[in-house]
Design a protein around this motif. Structure first.
Motif, PDB file in Angstrom:
ATOM      1  N   PRO A   1     -85.420 -12.964 -16.558  1.00  0.00           N
ATOM      2  CA  PRO A   1     -86.291 -14.058 -17.199  1.00  0.00           C
ATOM      3  C   PRO A   1     -86.596 -15.283 -16.144  1.00  0.00           C
ATOM      4  O   PRO A   1     -87.292 -16.224 -16.678  1.00  0.00           O
ATOM      5  N   GLN A   2     -86.135 -15.339 -14.993  1.00  0.00           N
ATOM      6  CA  GLN A   2     -86.391 -16.582 -14.107  1.00  0.00           C
ATOM      7  C   GLN A   2     -87.477 -17.169 -14.043  1.00  0.00           C
ATOM      8  O   GLN A   2     -88.003 -18.119 -14.463  1.00  0.00           O
ATOM      9  N   LEU A   3     -88.622 -16.109 -13.770  1.00  0.00           N
ATOM     10  CA  LEU A   3     -89.914 -16.733 -13.331  1.00  0.00           C
ATOM     11  C   LEU A   3     -90.644 -17.355 -14.656  1.00  0.00           C
ATOM     12  O   LEU A   3     -91.146 -18.602 -14.670  1.00  0.00           O
ATOM     13  N   PRO A   4     -90.530 -16.749 -15.847  1.00  0.00           N
ATOM     14  CA  PRO A   4     -90.976 -17.116 -16.962  1.00  0.00           C
ATOM     15  C   PRO A   4     -90.367 -18.625 -17.281  1.00  0.00           C
ATOM     16  O   PRO A   4     -91.064 -19.798 -17.741  1.00  0.00           O
ATOM     17  N   LEU A   5     -89.049 -18.692 -17.184  1.00  0.00           N
ATOM     18  CA  LEU A   5     -88.382 -19.902 -17.559  1.00  0.00           C
ATOM     19  C   LEU A   5     -88.884 -21.074 -16.620  1.00  0.00           C
ATOM     20  O   LEU A   5     -88.934 -22.053 -16.955  1.00  0.00           O
ATOM     21  N   TYR A   6     -88.979 -20.666 -15.330  1.00  0.00           N
ATOM     22  CA  TYR A   6     -89.403 -21.781 -14.221  1.00  0.00           C
ATOM     23  C   TYR A   6     -90.644 -22.208 -14.576  1.00  0.00           C
ATOM     24  O   TYR A   6     -91.049 -23.264 -14.761  1.00  0.00           O
TER      25      TYR A   6
ATOM     26  N   GLU B   1     -87.192 -28.613  -3.784  1.00  0.00           N
ATOM     27  CA  GLU B   1     -86.387 -27.614  -3.622  1.00  0.00           C
ATOM     28  C   GLU B   1     -85.105 -27.692  -4.476  1.00  0.00           C
ATOM     29  O   GLU B   1     -84.838 -28.948  -4.567  1.00  0.00           O
ATOM     30  N   GLU B   2     -84.706 -26.446  -4.762  1.00  0.00           N
ATOM     31  CA  GLU B   2     -83.551 -26.610  -5.747  1.00  0.00           C
ATOM     32  C   GLU B   2     -83.735 -27.755  -6.866  1.00  0.00           C
ATOM     33  O   GLU B   2     -82.797 -28.513  -7.335  1.00  0.00           O
ATOM     34  N   GLU B   3     -84.723 -27.450  -7.782  1.00  0.00           N
ATOM     35  CA  GLU B   3     -85.255 -28.459  -8.691  1.00  0.00           C
ATOM     36  C   GLU B   3     -84.371 -28.080  -9.942  1.00  0.00           C
ATOM     37  O   GLU B   3     -84.798 -27.271 -10.687  1.00  0.00           O
ATOM     38  N   PRO B   4     -83.531 -29.032 -10.378  1.00  0.00           N
ATOM     39  CA  PRO B   4     -83.037 -28.767 -11.775  1.00  0.00           C
ATOM     40  C   PRO B   4     -83.890 -28.821 -13.026  1.00  0.00           C
ATOM     41  O   PRO B   4     -84.518 -29.625 -12.906  1.00  0.00           O
ATOM     42  N   PHE B   5     -83.377 -27.951 -14.238  1.00  0.00           N
ATOM     43  CA  PHE B   5     -84.262 -28.298 -15.370  1.00  0.00           C
ATOM     44  C   PHE B   5     -83.054 -28.026 -16.508  1.00  0.00           C
ATOM     45  O   PHE B   5     -82.037 -27.537 -16.236  1.00  0.00           O
ATOM     46  N   SER B   6     -82.985 -28.864 -17.546  1.00  0.00           N
ATOM     47  CA  SER B   6     -81.986 -28.494 -18.562  1.00  0.00           C
ATOM     48  C   SER B   6     -82.825 -28.893 -19.990  1.00  0.00           C
ATOM     49  O   SER B   6     -84.001 -29.228 -20.142  1.00  0.00           O
ATOM     50  N   GLU B   7     -82.071 -28.478 -20.965  1.00  0.00           N
ATOM     51  CA  GLU B   7     -82.554 -28.546 -22.344  1.00  0.00           C
ATOM     52  C   GLU B   7     -84.045 -27.968 -22.634  1.00  0.00           C
ATOM     53  O   GLU B   7     -84.807 -28.543 -23.299  1.00  0.00           O
ATOM     54  N   LEU B   8     -84.319 -26.945 -21.859  1.00  0.00           N
ATOM     55  CA  LEU B   8     -85.622 -26.109 -22.203  1.00  0.00           C
ATOM     56  C   LEU B   8     -85.526 -25.391 -23.402  1.00  0.00           C
ATOM     57  O   LEU B   8     -84.469 -24.703 -23.483  1.00  0.00           O
TER      58      LEU B   8
ATOM     59  N   SER C   1     -89.291 -20.870 -31.346  1.00  0.00           N
ATOM     60  CA  SER C   1     -88.454 -19.709 -31.856  1.00  0.00           C
ATOM     61  C   SER C   1     -87.101 -19.578 -31.591  1.00  0.00           C
ATOM     62  O   SER C   1     -86.218 -18.788 -31.869  1.00  0.00           O
ATOM     63  N   TRP C   2     -86.651 -20.746 -30.371  1.00  0.00           N
ATOM     64  CA  TRP C   2     -85.228 -20.148 -29.802  1.00  0.00           C
ATOM     65  C   TRP C   2     -84.270 -21.359 -30.641  1.00  0.00           C
ATOM     66  O   TRP C   2     -84.666 -22.179 -30.950  1.00  0.00           O
ATOM     67  N   SER C   3     -82.983 -20.787 -30.798  1.00  0.00           N
ATOM     68  CA  SER C   3     -82.057 -21.473 -31.369  1.00  0.00           C
ATOM     69  C   SER C   3     -81.103 -21.739 -30.391  1.00  0.00           C
ATOM     70  O   SER C   3     -79.918 -22.066 -30.726  1.00  0.00           O
ATOM     71  N   PHE C   4     -81.713 -21.951 -29.060  1.00  0.00           N
ATOM     72  CA  PHE C   4     -80.747 -22.411 -27.897  1.00  0.00           C
ATOM     73  C   PHE C   4     -81.668 -23.110 -27.102  1.00  0.00           C
ATOM     74  O   PHE C   4     -82.943 -23.161 -27.144  1.00  0.00           O
ATOM     75  N   THR C   5     -80.822 -23.775 -26.026  1.00  0.00           N
ATOM     76  CA  THR C   5     -81.595 -24.381 -24.999  1.00  0.00           C
ATOM     77  C   THR C   5     -81.363 -23.750 -23.515  1.00  0.00           C
ATOM     78  O   THR C   5     -80.114 -23.135 -23.603  1.00  0.00           O
ATOM     79  N   VAL C   6     -81.912 -23.823 -22.591  1.00  0.00           N
ATOM     80  CA  VAL C   6     -81.542 -23.294 -21.288  1.00  0.00           C
ATOM     81  C   VAL C   6     -81.605 -24.341 -20.095  1.00  0.00           C
ATOM     82  O   VAL C   6     -82.586 -25.459 -20.173  1.00  0.00           O
ATOM     83  N   ARG C   7     -80.721 -24.006 -19.246  1.00  0.00           N
ATOM     84  CA  ARG C   7     -80.818 -24.952 -17.999  1.00  0.00           C
ATOM     85  C   ARG C   7     -80.928 -24.220 -16.802  1.00  0.00           C
ATOM     86  O   ARG C   7     -80.322 -23.049 -17.006  1.00  0.00           O
ATOM     87  N   GLY C   8     -81.294 -24.636 -15.850  1.00  0.00           N
ATOM     88  CA  GLY C   8     -81.215 -23.794 -14.520  1.00  0.00           C
ATOM     89  C   GLY C   8     -81.541 -24.676 -13.447  1.00  0.00           C
ATOM     90  O   GLY C   8     -81.593 -26.034 -13.510  1.00  0.00           O
ATOM     91  N   ARG C   9     -82.000 -23.978 -12.205  1.00  0.00           N
ATOM     92  CA  ARG C   9     -82.506 -24.459 -11.156  1.00  0.00           C
ATOM     93  C   ARG C   9     -83.646 -23.951 -10.441  1.00  0.00           C
ATOM     94  O   ARG C   9     -83.409 -22.514 -10.208  1.00  0.00           O
ATOM     95  N   ILE C  10     -84.602 -24.470 -10.166  1.00  0.00           N
ATOM     96  CA  ILE C  10     -85.856 -23.422  -9.374  1.00  0.00           C
ATOM     97  C   ILE C  10     -85.683 -23.723  -8.027  1.00  0.00           C
ATOM     98  O   ILE C  10     -85.704 -24.794  -7.553  1.00  0.00           O
TER      99      ILE C  10
END
Length: 197
Positions: free
Chosen positions: A158-163, A103-110, A114-123
């Motif tokens: 986009p939460q679900l595809p990113l998760y 629960e509340e699992e973090p991710f970063s540097e996703l 083709s992206w010029s950026f990274t994404v971080r979040g929490r599932i």
């Protein structure tokens, strides 16, 4: 003369949603760590009531939070309310072999090529089914659910595809998961509570 501060009645929706997320994480973490079956009504009820009390803390002195607590747990001696309905839905999945894994699992540097950026979040929550080797990501929603077009086509939600992209990078799932999915746990009200896969 300064104008009087505007008073907002009730609990702001965002705060209510954040608290419910914390409550659900506390419940799933406790039941999982103590290996309590969802069929053990007495132990589940104890864990739920403890989780709600711990997360609410001093807020329980506030009238509006007392009302919200009744909405979450039901206002009778028997366990019910929004959380009771949510557990009924979870029990159906439990009987099919699904277990809460994180629960509340973090991710970063996703990133994606083709992206010029990274994404971080929490599932909000990750489930695992040992029998079918499936992993599933859930996003708790206390408001309306986004449309499929907003999720997959327009990427406005986009939460679900990113998760799912994030989970592919988790070593404990990348080598063993044969299938993955994602969905919403809709918790706007007891009557509208559903697991939307």
């Amino acid at each position: 003369i300064e104008p009087l501060m505007e008073i907002e009645a009730g609990i702001p929706a965002r705060e209510k949603g954040e608290i419910l997320h914390k409550i659900l994480a506390a419940i799933t973490r406790t039941l999982r760590s103590r290996n309590i079956s969802l069929n053990d009504v007495e132990e589940v009820t104890k864990a739920v009531r403890t989780g709600v009390d711990e997360v609410l803390g001093d807020k329980q002195d506030d009238f509006y939070w007392q009302v919200e607590k009744n909405r979450l747990l039901g206002d009778s001696a028997e366990f019910g309310g929004l959380i009771g309905r949510w557990l009924e839905l979870e029990k159906e999945r439990f009987e099919k072999g699904w277990r809460w894994a994180k629960e509340e699992e973090p991710f970063s540097e996703l990133h994606f090529p083709s992206w010029s950026f990274t994404v971080r979040g929490r599932i909000d929550r990750i489930d695992w089914n040992e029998n079918t080797k499936e992993v599933y990501c859930w996003d708790y929603k206390t408001g309306g659910l986004p449309s499929l077009g907003h999720i997959c086509k327009d990427l406005l939600a986009p939460q679900l595809p990113l998760y799912l992209l994030a989970v592919r990078s988790f070593p404990e799932y990348s080598s063993v998961a044969q299938k993955g999915g994602a969905g919403f746990v809709a918790l706007k009200s007891e009557g509208e509570a559903t697991l939307k896969e």
